[in-house]
Design a protein around this motif. Structure first.
Motif, PDB file in Angstrom:
ATOM      1  N   ILE A 389       0.838  -1.205   0.000  1.00 17.60           N
ATOM      2  CA  ILE A 389       0.000   0.000   0.000  1.00 17.60           C
ATOM      3  C   ILE A 389       0.872   1.253   0.000  1.00 17.60           C
ATOM      4  CG2 ILE A 389      -1.771   1.279   1.274  1.00 17.60           C
ATOM      5  CD1 ILE A 389      -2.561  -1.467   2.544  1.00 17.60           C
ATOM      6  N   GLU A 390       0.567   2.177  -0.905  1.00  9.87           N
ATOM      7  CA  GLU A 390       1.285   3.453  -0.961  1.00  9.87           C
ATOM      8  C   GLU A 390       0.395   4.562  -0.418  1.00  9.87           C
ATOM      9  OE1 GLU A 390       3.014   6.814  -4.078  1.00  9.87           O
ATOM     10  OE2 GLU A 390       2.197   4.925  -4.862  1.00  9.87           O
ATOM     11  N   VAL A 391       0.940   5.364   0.488  1.00  8.27           N
ATOM     12  CA  VAL A 391       0.230   6.509   1.064  1.00  8.27           C
ATOM     13  C   VAL A 391       0.944   7.798   0.654  1.00  8.27           C
ATOM     14  CG1 VAL A 391      -0.580   7.631   3.171  1.00  8.27           C
ATOM     15  CG2 VAL A 391      -0.502   5.124   3.042  1.00  8.27           C
ATOM     16  N   VAL A 399      -3.050   5.916  -2.329  1.00  8.96           N
ATOM     17  CA  VAL A 399      -3.131   6.117  -3.776  1.00  8.96           C
ATOM     18  C   VAL A 399      -2.882   4.838  -4.570  1.00  8.96           C
ATOM     19  CG1 VAL A 399      -2.584   8.575  -3.688  1.00  8.96           C
ATOM     20  CG2 VAL A 399      -0.719   6.917  -3.794  1.00  8.96           C
ATOM     21  N   GLN A 400      -2.275   3.835  -3.921  1.00  4.02           N
ATOM     22  CA  GLN A 400      -2.070   2.553  -4.599  1.00  4.02           C
ATOM     23  C   GLN A 400      -2.181   1.421  -3.591  1.00  4.02           C
ATOM     24  OE1 GLN A 400       0.642   1.971  -8.104  1.00  4.02           O
ATOM     25  NE2 GLN A 400       1.787   3.636  -7.142  1.00  4.02           N
ATOM     26  N   ALA A 401      -2.733   0.304  -4.052  1.00  2.00           N
ATOM     27  CA  ALA A 401      -2.779  -0.915  -3.254  1.00  2.00           C
ATOM     28  C   ALA A 401      -2.711  -2.080  -4.242  1.00  2.00           C
ATOM     29  CB  ALA A 401      -4.049  -0.981  -2.420  1.00  2.00           C
ATOM     30  N   LYS A 402      -1.622  -2.836  -4.165  1.00  3.98           N
ATOM     31  CA  LYS A 402      -1.389  -3.886  -5.152  1.00  3.98           C
ATOM     32  C   LYS A 402      -1.159  -5.234  -4.477  1.00  3.98           C
ATOM     33  CE  LYS A 402      -1.290  -1.026  -8.729  1.00  3.98           C
ATOM     34  NZ  LYS A 402      -2.317  -1.064  -9.785  1.00  3.98           N
ATOM     35  N   ALA A 403      -1.732  -6.276  -5.081  1.00  6.96           N
ATOM     36  CA  ALA A 403      -1.423  -7.643  -4.686  1.00  6.96           C
ATOM     37  C   ALA A 403      -0.267  -8.138  -5.552  1.00  6.96           C
ATOM     38  CB  ALA A 403      -2.657  -8.523  -4.853  1.00  6.96           C
ATOM     39  N   GLY A 425      -7.269   8.341   9.862  1.00 10.25           N
ATOM     40  CA  GLY A 425      -7.650   9.598   9.222  1.00 10.25           C
ATOM     41  C   GLY A 425      -7.130   9.730   7.796  1.00 10.25           C
ATOM     42  N   LEU A 426      -7.042   8.608   7.073  1.00 10.83           N
ATOM     43  CA  LEU A 426      -6.576   8.617   5.691  1.00 10.83           C
ATOM     44  C   LEU A 426      -7.761   8.527   4.742  1.00 10.83           C
ATOM     45  CD1 LEU A 426      -3.715   5.958   6.023  1.00 10.83           C
ATOM     46  CD2 LEU A 426      -3.492   8.441   6.240  1.00 10.83           C
ATOM     47  N   THR A 427      -7.631   9.134   3.588  1.00 15.25           N
ATOM     48  CA  THR A 427      -8.621   8.942   2.537  1.00 15.25           C
ATOM     49  C   THR A 427      -8.102   7.892   1.564  1.00 15.25           C
ATOM     50  OG1 THR A 427      -7.692  10.759   1.207  1.00 15.25           O
ATOM     51  CG2 THR A 427      -9.501  11.296   2.721  1.00 15.25           C
ATOM     52  N   ILE A 428      -8.992   7.344   0.755  1.00 11.64           N
ATOM     53  CA  ILE A 428      -8.624   6.310  -0.212  1.00 11.64           C
ATOM     54  C   ILE A 428      -9.037   6.752  -1.602  1.00 11.64           C
ATOM     55  CG2 ILE A 428      -8.948   3.906  -0.914  1.00 11.64           C
ATOM     56  CD1 ILE A 428      -9.597   3.206   1.948  1.00 11.64           C
ATOM     57  N   SER A 429      -8.121   6.682  -2.543  1.00  9.51           N
ATOM     58  CA  SER A 429      -8.440   7.027  -3.922  1.00  9.51           C
ATOM     59  C   SER A 429      -9.586   6.135  -4.403  1.00  9.51           C
ATOM     60  CB  SER A 429      -7.218   6.826  -4.820  1.00  9.51           C
ATOM     61  OG  SER A 429      -7.580   6.947  -6.179  1.00  9.51           O
ATOM     62  N   PRO A 430     -10.605   6.705  -5.036  1.00 10.47           N
ATOM     63  CA  PRO A 430     -11.756   5.909  -5.487  1.00 10.47           C
ATOM     64  C   PRO A 430     -11.424   4.982  -6.646  1.00 10.47           C
ATOM     65  CG  PRO A 430     -11.930   8.132  -6.327  1.00 10.47           C
ATOM     66  CD  PRO A 430     -10.761   8.124  -5.375  1.00 10.47           C
ATOM     67  N   TRP A 431     -10.241   5.147  -7.223  1.00 13.04           N
ATOM     68  CA  TRP A 431      -9.895   4.347  -8.404  1.00 13.04           C
ATOM     69  C   TRP A 431      -9.153   3.072  -8.050  1.00 13.04           C
ATOM     70  CZ3 TRP A 431     -12.929   6.683 -11.488  1.00 13.04           C
ATOM     71  CH2 TRP A 431     -13.079   8.062 -11.450  1.00 13.04           C
ATOM     72  N   LEU A 432      -8.972   2.780  -6.762  1.00 10.46           N
ATOM     73  CA  LEU A 432      -8.262   1.557  -6.382  1.00 10.46           C
ATOM     74  C   LEU A 432      -9.138   0.337  -6.672  1.00 10.46           C
ATOM     75  CD1 LEU A 432      -6.528   2.494  -3.016  1.00 10.46           C
ATOM     76  CD2 LEU A 432      -5.584   2.463  -5.310  1.00 10.46           C
TER      77      LEU A 432
END
Length: 432
Positions: A389-391, A399-403, A425-432
């Motif tokens: 996971i990239e923050v 901004v990224q989460a990869k298997a 308190g982090l947001t998550i990019s909707p495109w993941l």
């Protein structure tokens, strides 16, 4: 910035900190509830913070402490802005928007809009609460203060970061009817076509992502390719070397949407090559050749067992996690750990078969943080890595989460990541 890994906080201490924070928050909410019938009580509190007649030690909640710190940020030549902040806080409470005053993000936003007091087009006292929804209250308040014309919804998030004064001014310019092309400090060349497309960017994007999205779309790129470019590292490179990266975006804009899923990997490859060779250009490149080079680069990274041992950096301050599920002989232990050296990134990249090791430099510069989500199942010798996971540290956004092999993460990993993001308190990019 140090050259060592800071000591990890123990789980017991972390839980104690969370409990302490929750208790202070409950005290704050109860105090507000007790004060609701009397606007004067809240006014007196704000006045003590405004005049600085109370010490931080006497404040009963984290929110009060934050307000105290925000008032202290107003310098001697910011008297008008400080007075406006006081006025905004009092009026928002009078309109019974109590949740706006309980959320740290909204307090920062109220502070930020007060810093643009001279640009307000309507008196704050004329604003009326339009809804019970906190989000709608905030959008209405900002629109009331600055917008004579409609402003895209994605633009409202700039108020949650007090350091985004330039982007807040862009908001004010658009709200006053000016063209975004006339805004000061734009990091990209803005054509008329791009300006028109920019204002139609999806609501979930940040302003930086919307700029990249508009670039790709104005150059003829499909929607999926434009989205891939928007959420790529190009939206987080502070628009450095823009002349070169504009040629890269133009290249991708000419590709069909079927290549969208691979855009991020190719950009990682191009960035790595360009850092080593500033003469690298996109002239004469074809998609097939570039993808073959990207795959070869990935294989090379996985072969280099001793890659990147030179970088070690401090932890980001975002909490790690350990969660146990199951019972008796079927226990699963999930852990979220931060990777704080290029050697750890290299190990993660070899194991997951992706290029996370190439992120060592940006992690060292504290522009992003990399976390590894792992699970250990009782009775199995080795733990399994579920996701890398990239923050983005500046935006506090995942901004990224990869298997493995850059595949999408599992539903279990997604659930764990979302819960962690909420707690931190982090947001998550909707495109993941």
């Amino acid at each position: 910035m140090g050259n060592h890994i800071s000591k990890q906080i123990s789980r017991q201490k972390r839980l104690a900190n969370i409990q302490y924070k929750n208790e202070r928050e409950r005290a704050f909410i109860q105090t507000l509830a007790d004060r609701k019938p009397s606007n004067q009580s809240w006014k007196q509190l704000v006045d003590t913070l405004y005049w600085g007649t109370v010490t931080e030690e006497k404040l009963v909640s984290d929110a009060y402490v934050q307000l105290h710190q925000l008032f202290k940020k107003f310098t001697a030549n910011k008297r008008v802005e400080k007075k406006k902040f006081r006025e905004v806080l009092i009026h928002v409470q009078q309109q019974k928007c109590h949740k706006l005053l309980q959320d740290a993000r909204y307090l920062i936003a109220l502070f930020a809009l007060s810093n643009h007091a001279s640009a307000m087009v309507r008196a704050i006292k004329e604003w009326k609460r339009p809804s019970y929804s906190v989000e709608k209250q905030f959008i209405s308040l900002v629109s009331h203060c600055f917008a004579r014309y409609e402003v895209p919804l994605f633009f409202y998030q700039v108020w949650f970061d007090e350091k985004k004064s330039t982007q807040q001014q862009w908001f004010i310019d658009i709200g006053s009817g000016k063209s975004i092309r006339c805004a000061r400090g734009l990091p990209v060349r803005m054509t008329k076509k791009m300006a028109h497309i920019f204002l139609q960017a999806p609501e979930a994007l940040t302003v930086e992502e919307a700029l990249r999205w508009a670039q790709a779309r104005s150059m003829g790129g499909g929607d999926r390719v434009a989205q891939a470019i928007a959420v790529s590292p190009l939206s987080r490179n502070e628009f450095r070397e823009e002349v070169f990266w504009e040629t890269v975006i133009r290249f991708f804009a000419q590709q069909p949407d079927e290549h969208a899923a691979r855009v991020g990997e190719v950009i990682d490859y191009i960035a790595a090559v360009y850092r080593q060779n500033r003469d690298f250009t996109m002239k004469g490149r074809t998609w097939n050749a570039l993808w073959r080079q990207t795959e070869a680069w990935h294989e090379q990274l996985n072969r280099e067992r001793k890659l990147g041992g030179r970088y070690v950096w401090e932890r980001s301050g975002i909490g790690e996690r350990e969660v146990k599920k199951g019972s008796r002989n079927k226990t699963k232990t999930y852990t979220l750990v931060e990777l704080c050296s290029s050697k750890e990134l290299a190990t993660e990249g070899r194991k997951m078969r992706h290029c996370v090791s190439s992120y060592a430099h940006v992690c060292f510069k504290q522009r992003c943080a990399i976390f590894s989500l792992r699970v250990y199942e009782q009775g199995i010798a080795e733990e399994t890595t579920l996701a890398t996971i990239e923050v983005d540290l500046k935006q506090r956004r995942i901004v990224q989460a990869k298997a493995r092999f850059n595949a999408r993460i599992s539903a279990t990993a997604q659930q764990m990541m979302e819960k962690w993001a909420t707690e931190e308190g982090l947001t998550i990019s909707p495109w993941l």
